[in-house]
Design a protein around this motif. Structure first.
Motif, mmCIF file in Angstrom:
data_model
loop_
_atom_site.group_PDB
_atom_site.id
_atom_site.type_symbol
_atom_site.label_atom_id
_atom_site.label_comp_id
_atom_site.label_asym_id
_atom_site.label_seq_id
_atom_site.Cartn_x
_atom_site.Cartn_y
_atom_site.Cartn_z
ATOM 1 N N VAL A 199 49.056 83.108 44.864
ATOM 2 C CA VAL A 199 48.895 84.501 44.410
ATOM 3 C C VAL A 199 50.233 85.230 44.439
ATOM 4 O O VAL A 199 50.615 85.912 43.472
ATOM 5 N N LEU A 200 50.971 85.073 45.548
ATOM 6 C CA LEU A 200 52.250 85.786 45.663
ATOM 7 C C LEU A 200 53.277 85.232 44.677
ATOM 8 O O LEU A 200 54.094 85.982 44.132
ATOM 9 N N GLU A 201 53.227 83.907 44.404
ATOM 10 C CA GLU A 201 54.170 83.334 43.439
ATOM 11 C C GLU A 201 53.908 83.840 42.025
ATOM 12 O O GLU A 201 54.810 83.852 41.184
ATOM 13 N N SER A 202 52.645 84.253 41.753
ATOM 14 C CA SER A 202 52.341 84.784 40.414
ATOM 15 C C SER A 202 52.913 86.182 40.221
ATOM 16 O O SER A 202 53.094 86.634 39.094
ATOM 17 N N PHE A 203 53.185 86.893 41.330
ATOM 18 C CA PHE A 203 53.761 88.240 41.238
ATOM 19 C C PHE A 203 55.273 88.242 41.475
ATOM 20 O O PHE A 203 55.987 89.049 40.898
ATOM 21 N N TYR A 204 55.729 87.352 42.347
ATOM 22 C CA TYR A 204 57.153 87.307 42.695
ATOM 23 C C TYR A 204 57.669 85.897 42.457
ATOM 24 O O TYR A 204 56.910 85.000 42.111
ATOM 25 N N GLU A 205 58.966 85.697 42.668
ATOM 26 C CA GLU A 205 59.520 84.349 42.584
ATOM 27 C C GLU A 205 59.060 83.537 43.787
ATOM 28 O O GLU A 205 58.641 84.083 44.813
ATOM 29 N N ALA A 206 59.171 82.197 43.658
ATOM 30 C CA ALA A 206 58.653 81.313 44.705
ATOM 31 C C ALA A 206 59.310 81.592 46.061
ATOM 32 O O ALA A 206 58.643 81.596 47.099
ATOM 33 N N VAL A 207 60.627 81.856 46.037
ATOM 34 C CA VAL A 207 61.343 82.093 47.298
ATOM 35 C C VAL A 207 60.829 83.351 47.976
ATOM 36 O O VAL A 207 60.536 83.361 49.186
ATOM 37 N N TYR A 208 60.687 84.435 47.214
ATOM 38 C CA TYR A 208 60.191 85.679 47.799
ATOM 39 C C TYR A 208 58.744 85.520 48.270
ATOM 40 O O TYR A 208 58.322 86.128 49.262
ATOM 41 N N GLY A 209 57.979 84.723 47.548
ATOM 42 C CA GLY A 209 56.606 84.448 47.966
ATOM 43 C C GLY A 209 56.577 83.782 49.335
ATOM 44 O O GLY A 209 55.763 84.133 50.199
ATOM 45 N N LYS A 210 57.497 82.798 49.553
ATOM 46 C CA LYS A 210 57.563 82.109 50.850
ATOM 47 C C LYS A 210 57.940 83.087 51.954
ATOM 48 O O LYS A 210 57.396 83.043 53.073
ATOM 49 N N VAL A 211 58.898 83.967 51.651
ATOM 50 C CA VAL A 211 59.341 84.942 52.661
ATOM 51 C C VAL A 211 58.189 85.868 53.041
ATOM 52 O O VAL A 211 57.957 86.167 54.230
ATOM 53 N N LEU A 212 57.417 86.311 52.060
ATOM 54 C CA LEU A 212 56.286 87.194 52.344
ATOM 55 C C LEU A 212 55.226 86.484 53.175
ATOM 56 O O LEU A 212 54.646 87.065 54.103
ATOM 57 N N ILE A 213 54.970 85.203 52.856
ATOM 58 C CA ILE A 213 54.001 84.422 53.634
ATOM 59 C C ILE A 213 54.456 84.336 55.090
ATOM 60 O O ILE A 213 53.667 84.543 56.032
ATOM 61 N N LEU A 214 55.745 84.042 55.291
ATOM 62 C CA LEU A 214 56.280 83.921 56.643
ATOM 63 C C LEU A 214 56.156 85.245 57.394
ATOM 64 O O LEU A 214 55.766 85.288 58.578
ATOM 65 N N ALA A 215 56.443 86.343 56.704
ATOM 66 C CA ALA A 215 56.344 87.661 57.339
ATOM 67 C C ALA A 215 54.897 87.962 57.733
ATOM 68 O O ALA A 215 54.630 88.472 58.845
ATOM 69 N N LEU A 216 53.949 87.637 56.858
ATOM 70 C CA LEU A 216 52.535 87.878 57.162
ATOM 71 C C LEU A 216 52.080 87.062 58.362
ATOM 72 O O LEU A 216 51.316 87.543 59.213
ATOM 73 N N ILE A 217 52.558 85.806 58.456
ATOM 74 C CA ILE A 217 52.153 84.953 59.585
ATOM 75 C C ILE A 217 52.746 85.465 60.893
ATOM 76 O O ILE A 217 52.085 85.462 61.937
#
Length: 550
Positions: A511-529
């Protein structure tokens, strides 16, 4: 009397049309016969010129075989050959009749005949005669045996300057058997007719046809017409259609993201399952766990090479053999790692982390030295394509297979842990190693078996990964961080936690990769965790009671 007269007139017209069609068909047959068996020197060239001038799609397979120099005589009829197949060490070709219908040549049992080209009589057509086909060369791919090439050929007609292109395309679509190619061809046909429509009613009718056909480019076609269409009154109708398509496309995109998330989550679960068991048992942060997945992938590649290059077995059987083989080989590597390295580093988390990281670097470089930087496994033929839930929503079979494999592996792991004596011992050592040892459980043996099982599960995950990507030496490092996130978020040693957190992280990633680039998606996932662990540091499914206190 008036109605009877009209009926008779209509009947006469129908007979006249049928007569003309039959006459044209007879003419085509005569010209085809003259090309194969010319009665004199000039008859073949004259027949070819006539066939080129008529441009009937029925003759395109015949003319294409002449142009490709793949035309033969079989039982007095013209035939051509398909792609070569190796059968019993011999190279055999399937046969196809060319005219009046392009179809397989079957034997008495109804099976398609396959033979060597040496056993066929070749029809020698001179180069000067073949040059006569130049005017119809752009159309010969309309009869190509490959449906994808036919779809491309239909699209190329859009830019053709031939005034008869609509008639030729309509004739070719009457012979089309493949549904995807038929949809692509109809889309081109309706687009050409829409572009020349003179009235609003006619233009709307072709837009409705495009809507019902629902090809891949329908939104683009209608957008272009809404902006630059010839009929002003129909442009608003095109814009209305585009709005409806965009709403529907948004829903399809959400469904695709959900499926992609489940698919990615299944891969993470497969990798993290073994890691969760090993980490829960020994408290070891095994940085080489991703490399066991890489070992499983290379095991699959080796089994494929053994079947196809050594044994000469060209079937999908290799993949079913690869699944247990990748499990065993990766498991043996894990067992060796536990015996030689990790056994000496229990209760020393920092040293074990550094040691397994060093082992992972050695394994990556070893794989690069042996196999090179890039290899690939040929996916089994039964996993090609996908399940079309609805137009524009196709679920690939390989992803569905991975989801099914994950369900099977998780179920077997659950039965092993909660319905077997081995599982009871593993859980006992995980909960209290000292007490288990006092009660007679061989903790060293349980450690070794657990490492074997955990590493084997990672190897099986590597076998599954070959269905969706290439086999490269550092492929394990791509997933090792996500696997640790799954284990930590789900709760150490918890199967239910690995399933829930794996699916959650996979879905959120897509879902996050569909809105942002893959790298930013990973960073957001890490922040949420990180935020999540502030509130639930023991994960989604923490231990309770005395176990949690220990």
């Amino acid at each position: 009397m008036k109605y009877i007269g009209k009926m008779l007139l209509g009947l006469c017209l129908c007979l006249l049309v049928l007569k003309n069609a039959s006459g044209q068909s007879d003419s085509l047959g005569i010209y085809v016969g003259n090309v194969i068996n010319p009665p004199n020197d000039s008859a073949r060239a004259e027949a070819l010129q006539r066939l080129v001038a008529m441009r009937d799609p029925k003759t395109f397979p015949f003319l294409g075989a002449i142009n490709g120099k793949k035309i033969y005589l079989f039982r007095g009829k013209s035939v051509t050959t398909g792609e070569a197949e190796e059968i019993d060490g011999k190279e055999l070709f399937p046969l196809y009749f060319l005219y009046p219908e392009y179809k397989p040549v079957n034997d008495k049992a109804g099976k398609q005949m396959k033979t060597s080209t040496a056993s066929l009589e070749k029809a020698n057509i001179s180069r000067s005669d073949r040059l006569l086909l130049n005017p119809v060369l752009p159309y010969l791919n309309l009869a190509n045996p490959d449906p994808k090439k036919r779809s491309i050929a239909y699209g190329q007609l859009l830019n053709a300057s031939d005034s008869t292109r609509i008639t030729i395309l309509a004739g070719a679509l009457n012979l089309e058997q493949d549904q995807d190619a038929l949809t692509a061809g109809k889309e081109v046909l309706y687009q050409m007719k829409l572009n020349i429509a003179a009235s609003e009613q006619e233009a709307k009718a072709y837009m409705d046809s495009l809507d019902n056909n629902w090809g891949e480019n329908v939104t683009v076609i209608l957008k272009e017409y809404a902006a630059t269409g010839k009929v002003a009154g129909a442009r608003a109708y095109a814009a209305e259609k585009v709005a409806g398509f965009e709403v529907l496309q948004g829903r399809i995109t959400k469904a695709q993201n959900l499926f992609s998330g489940i698919s990615l989550g299944s891969i993470l679960i497969l990798i993290a399952l073994g890691l969760a068991i090993v980490y829960g048992l020994a408290g070891i942060i095994n940085m080489a766990h991703g490399e066991f997945m890489m070992i499983g992938a290379y095991s699959t590649f080796c089994v494929q090479s053994l079947f196809m290059e050594v044994l000469g077995i060209r079937s999908d059987l290799f993949y079913f053999v690869s699944l247990p083989v990748s499990f065993l080989i990766a498991g043996v590597f894990g067992l060796i790692l536990e015996r030689l390295v990790i056994r000496h580093l229990y209760s020393r988390p920092l040293e074990s982390l550094l040691a397994t990281w060093g082992v992972s670097l050695i394994l990556v470089q070893l794989a690069r030295s042996i196999f090179g930087d890039l290899t690939a496994v040929k996916a089994p033929s039964f996993l090609a394509g996908g399940w079309q839930v609805m137009p524009h929503l196709i679920l690939p079979y390989n992803r569905l297979f991975i989801i099914g494999l994950t369900i099977l592996v998780v179920s077997l792991t659950y039965l092993m842990l909660y319905r077997s004596r081995l599982g009871i011992r593993i859980r006992a050592v995980t909960q209290n190693r000292s007490m288990s040892s006092c009660l007679g459980v061989e903790t060293r043996k349980v450690d070794a078996i657990t490492f074997f099982l955990g590493s084997g599960l990672a190897g099986m995950a590597g076998c599954a990964m070959t269905l969706v990507g290439n086999v490269v030496p550092d492929m394990g490092q791509t997933y090792i961080v996500d696997s640790f996130l799954v284990v930590v978020t789900g709760g150490v040693g918890k199967i239910a936690g690995a399933i829930v957190s794996g699916l959650g992280i996979g879905f959120l990633t897509k879902v996050l990769e569909s809105f942002y680039e893959a790298v930013y998606g990973k960073v957001l996932i890490l922040a949420l965790i990180i935020i999540f662990l502030q509130f639930k540091p023991r994960g989604l499914f923490p231990d309770k009671g005395r176990i949690a206190e220990d």
